[in-house]
Design an enzyme around this catalytic site. Structure first.
Site, PDB file in Angstrom:
ATOM      1  N   LYS A 147      54.461  36.930  36.882  1.00 46.51           N
ATOM      2  CA  LYS A 147      54.390  35.316  36.482  1.00 46.51           C
ATOM      3  C   LYS A 147      56.233  35.562  35.783  1.00 46.51           C
ATOM      4  O   LYS A 147      57.037  35.477  36.259  1.00 46.51           O
ATOM      5  CB  LYS A 147      53.952  34.514  36.320  1.00 46.51           C
TER       6      LYS A 147
ATOM      7  N   LYS B 180      46.524  32.623  27.976  1.00 43.72           N
ATOM      8  CA  LYS B 180      45.759  33.193  29.248  1.00 43.72           C
ATOM      9  C   LYS B 180      44.524  33.033  28.876  1.00 43.72           C
ATOM     10  O   LYS B 180      44.530  32.263  27.723  1.00 43.72           O
ATOM     11  CB  LYS B 180      45.449  34.652  28.912  1.00 43.72           C
ATOM     12  N   ARG B 181      43.345  33.151  29.497  1.00 45.41           N
ATOM     13  CA  ARG B 181      41.784  32.716  28.965  1.00 45.41           C
ATOM     14  C   ARG B 181      41.822  33.283  27.533  1.00 45.41           C
ATOM     15  O   ARG B 181      42.371  34.565  27.333  1.00 45.41           O
ATOM     16  CB  ARG B 181      41.044  33.195  30.369  1.00 45.41           C
TER      17      ARG B 181
ATOM     18  N   HIS C 285      36.712  41.767  39.801  1.00 47.64           N
ATOM     19  CA  HIS C 285      37.541  40.829  39.288  1.00 47.64           C
ATOM     20  C   HIS C 285      37.963  42.163  37.560  1.00 47.64           C
ATOM     21  O   HIS C 285      39.230  41.380  37.569  1.00 47.64           O
ATOM     22  CB  HIS C 285      38.093  39.701  39.452  1.00 47.64           C
TER      23      HIS C 285
ATOM     24  N   LYS D 134      40.867  39.771  25.698  1.00 51.71           N
ATOM     25  CA  LYS D 134      42.482  39.547  24.780  1.00 51.71           C
ATOM     26  C   LYS D 134      43.026  39.503  24.070  1.00 51.71           C
ATOM     27  O   LYS D 134      44.222  39.667  24.122  1.00 51.71           O
ATOM     28  CB  LYS D 134      42.825  38.753  26.498  1.00 51.71           C
TER      29      LYS D 134
ATOM     30  N   THR E 104      47.016  38.553  36.239  1.00 47.74           N
ATOM     31  CA  THR E 104      48.949  37.855  37.199  1.00 47.74           C
ATOM     32  C   THR E 104      49.356  36.975  36.119  1.00 47.74           C
ATOM     33  O   THR E 104      50.819  36.993  36.874  1.00 47.74           O
ATOM     34  CB  THR E 104      47.890  37.078  38.741  1.00 47.74           C
TER      35      THR E 104
END
Length: 832
Positions: free
Chosen positions: A674, A560-561, A372, A566, A670
């Protein structure tokens, strides 16, 4: 969980006359309240009503499950066991009702009783079984598997407290216990008759008995793995699958006759160990004790699961173990469950009497592996001494796997010691879990085209060259049932009115919506729904954050995390830069379209820098939200304790979706899917599934910026800061924002609180600055944000783009993803 915010309505809110079936359902709910709680409806609390509804739903699922179980058994179907350390399921009441095709019925009945389904559903705790994208993906997968009538079981630990409940105190993340089981779990069924023992530590003795080697443990610790099953119903599906949760407890067969102080001490040690194992998801692994607990958790999950798998197989198929690959496939979701590979070897050899070659042939045809991320923390490595202490017999097997692997590599790459060490399962005093998967699994896949290419060309290149046929690219997906039908019902109904309902099971049909993108009437209805969702989110923010936000502003969302790659850091730096420009440039301020920046993220408890970024976001919010000079042009909101249920509120209200990870670092994502499905426009790098989103929606309907993955890789190959120095000296707005981190502007008088963030960007860790390309991508990111603000004001064009995003998101259904997995890897047959 508070019940005070959900109270019985003073008058019935529905004028709908109940059908006979609905009257029967109403009677059943009222009966559950009486039988389960000993209360009449007038005395029932809202939580009792929730439980009664959940039990009526569960009754239907259980009846369907019994038939499904019999059918799977009669057909002798091949089954998938999906091993994942996380399953982020979210609330199940509305999803299960939707999948049973009974949403209208429950809405009518609850309205007749004086309640709303949405309010009652709010009383359900999110199951604390996951943290982020990995766990939510697993939940989407099991939903799609069931919807597609493919026999599959999800397997994980029944964490008593989940990850943690995030509380923001003075801007800092504080971790509190996630008491998700405080009211019990209406969906689970205890299976004590299927409990198994899991052994840790001690010493392993070997001796020959009747011509075979027998392994016996001394001074070991034993815990009992207690299974709980959560039945899972698919959308209009024929079958019911299940999520198996394992809870650790102490064995009940203590020898009371020889009970002494030593036995008591051993029992207390086992009790403490059991409590830790299923106590919390992802304990802090910055300490040796934390690392040991994670390793014990991983072995506990796989040992319990494999004992159950082999028992079921043997009961149905006898002891012809050569048939195992025809009847089961076990999928390892990231490296956390990798110990399943040597544990299967142990069970087949030590418990079932197979030889090494026979067992290895079975193992290498049963296991598949999904990678992942390329980030080092997900490519787990365990210290050899710790590994041998915790799972001594497993270490012996891994050692033999590695010895045989080295023989093979010497034959292929004679004398190439560097390559041997890179590909080894055991090297540099560490056990490499990713290499154990690569050496053992019959299939390996990445989760987007770009990610898979990086695996093949870089970190897994040597294994790819050895056997290219094993590697697959399978892009992630999301279940549309939860991420639009359940959380955005009005948009779902609008789509149904134009293209029918078939798109929820055949997502390709969603593309038919594109022909309505320019339709003014459809645009207005689409935009009205978005506005209504924004108003609802604004109310939530007011209630939980005490901040007034303008629903007519651009809702720009990054949820998000929290991780450096990120790049929440880049987002907050650009917010500071915009704030500074509004204050210094009156013309810019006069033409600035209002924006609300919304963040949601949890940082790992031991990830100090990530937690400091959360503090920075909240400190910047305090300054901007309370500065009257900017006249509410910008609002910044950090929504605490981000999870599935909160995501359902945020995603449907977003105008802009921030997918700005450093190119090459995000395997797929993901959340991006969404947001796209619900009509948000993406600002993002060419990273992960963003690449395929661009292919689907076209460059006119997405905002792509920044360095590409190969450009990032090229910059990471040399150490130096000349480029960073140039950026710092030439970009005035960026320099000003950076200097505010250390001049006491953000937390008045405190010049040190954000110094680490400043240092790592400009000077880096180990002398390499700006590892995640925050500064290098900053200027293009700012320009892209300006374009978004300008485009948003052309409302017809913006709504057209939003509709196109929804229309072209069909490719990102998890049904398509599961179909890809099944064709390429699993080869399951749908139940007839």
């Amino acid at each position: 969980m508070a019940e005070t915010k959900t109270t019985k309505a003073t008058a019935k809110t529905s004028a709908v006359k109940l059908t006979a079936a609905e009257e029967a359902l109403k009677k059943e709910i009222v009966g559950k309240v009486g039988r389960h709680f000993g209360k009449v409806m007038e005395e029932a609390t809202p939580h009792m009503i929730y439980t009664a509804c959940a039990l009526t739903v569960r009754d239907q699922i259980m009846e369907k499950w019994a038939k499904s179980h019999r059918q799977v058994k009669e057909e002798g179907s091949k089954k998938l066991y999906y091993l994942s350390f996380e399953f982020l399921m979210g609330r199940l009441l509305c999803t299960n009702i939707l999948n049973l095709m009974q949403t209208d019925e429950y809405q009518h009945v609850l309205a007749d009783l004086g309640y709303s389904l949405s309010d009652i559903a709010e009383l359900e705790n999110d199951a604390g079984l996951g943290n982020g994208g990995l766990g939510r993906l697993a939940a989407c997968f099991i939903d799609s598997l069931t919807t597609m009538d493919l026999p599959a079981y999800g397997c994980t630990i029944r964490y008593e407290h989940g990850l943690f409940r995030q509380k923001i105190v003075e801007g800092y993340q504080t971790e509190l216990p996630d008491e998700w089981l405080e009211h019990g779990n209406a969906w689970e069924i205890s299976r004590p008759e299927e409990a198994v023992k899991v052994v840790f530590g001690g010493q392993v003795d070997c001796e020959w008995v009747d011509g075979r080697m027998v392994y016996k443990y001394r001074n070991e610790n034993t815990v009992l793995a207690m299974p709980y099953d959560v039945p899972l119903v698919g959308y209009d599906s024929k079958i019911v699958n299940k999520l198996r949760l394992w809870s650790a407890t102490i064995p009940t067969d203590v020898d009371m006759i020889s009970y002494d102080r030593g036995t008591f001490d051993k029992m207390m040690e086992a009790k403490s160990l059991a409590k830790q194992i299923s106590g919390i998801l992802y304990p802090d692994d910055t300490t040796d004790d934390g690392k040991k607990l994670r390793l014990r958790q991983q072995y506990f999950l796989v040992s319990a699961t494999l004992q159950w798998i082999l028992k079921e197989f043997e009961e149905r198929n006898g002891s012809d173990w050569s048939k195992l690959p025809d009847k089961i496939v076990i999928h390892i979701n990231d490296t956390h469950p990798t110990l399943a590979i040597p544990e299967m070897m142990r069970l087949l050899m030590d418990e079932k009497g197979l030889g090494w070659d026979e067992a290895w042939n079975i193992v290498t045809h049963v296991f598949a592996y999904t990678n992942h991320t390329v980030m080092s923390e997900a490519l787990e490595k365990w210290n050899v001494h710790m590994f041998r202490e915790i799972v001594p017999r497993i270490y012996m097997i891994v050692e033999e796997i590695n010895r045989r692997l080295m023989e093979q590599l010497e034959a292929v790459y004679p004398g190439d010691k560097g390559k041997h060490q890179w590909m080894a399962v055991i090297a540099n005093d560490q056990v490499n879990m990713a290499n154990l998967c690569l050496a053992s699994c019959f299939a390996v896949n990445g989760v987007s085209k770009l990610h898979t290419e990086i695996l093949k060309d870089d970190i897994f290149r040597d294994y790819y060259v050895l056997d290219k046929e094993r590697f697959h690219a399978i892009t992630n997906g999301i279940t549309f049932r939860r991420w639009i039908a359940n959380c955005n019902p009005e948009l779902t109904e609008l789509i149904d009115s134009k293209i029918g309902k078939g798109w929820l099971k055949n997502s390709e049909k969603l593309a038919e919506l594109a022909k309505f993108a320019k339709d003014k009437d459809f645009q207005k209805k689409f935009d009205d729904i978005k506005k209504k969702n924004k108003v609802a989110l604004a109310a939530y923010i007011k209630e939980h954050n005490g901040i007034d936000v303008n629903p007519d502003s651009i809702f720009d969302v990054q949820c998000k995390r929290l991780h450096e790659y990120k790049r929440q850091m880049m987002n907050v730096l650009h917010i500071i830069a915009e704030y500074n420009r509004i204050l210094s440039d009156s013309s810019y301020a006069d033409n600035y379209y209002p924006k609300t920046y919304i963040f949601g993220a949890k940082a790992a408890p031991g990830y100090v820098r990530a937690k400091n970024i959360i503090k920075l976001i909240n400190s910047v919010a305090d300054i901007i939200n309370n500065d009257a000079r900017i006249k509410d042009k910008i609002k910044v909101v950090f929504i605490e304790n981000y999870g599935v249920s909160i995501a359902e509120k945020i995603i449907i209200a977003a105008d802009v979706s921030e997918q700005i990870s450093t190119a090459g670092k995000e395997a797929s994502g993901t959340g991006n899917m969404k947001f796209m499905l619900n009509g948000a426009l993406t600002i993002g790098t060419l990273d992960g599934a963003n690449v395929e989103m661009l292919e689907q929606v076209g460059e006119d309907n997405i905002y792509i910026f920044g360095l590409k993955a190969d450009e990032v890789a090229a910059r990471l190959k040399y150490a130096g800061n000349d480029e960073v120095k140039t950026i710092y000296s030439t970009n005035t707005s960026l320099r000003h924002a950076l200097e505010m981190l250390i001049d006491g502007s953000i937390v008045p008088g405190n010049t040190s609180i954000f110094r680490d963030l400043y240092q790592t960007l400009l000077f880096g860790d180990y002398g390499y600055p700006d590892t995640y390309m925050v500064l290098r991508d900053f200027e293009e990111y700012m320009k892209t944000q300006e374009k978004i603000s300008a485009d948003y004001q052309n409302r017809s064009k913006w709504i057209e783009m939003a509709i196109m995003n929804t229309a072209m998101s069909g490719f990102f259904s998890s049904d398509r993803t599961i179909d890809d997995y099944n064709k390429k890897i699993w080869h399951l047959t749908p139940i007839k």
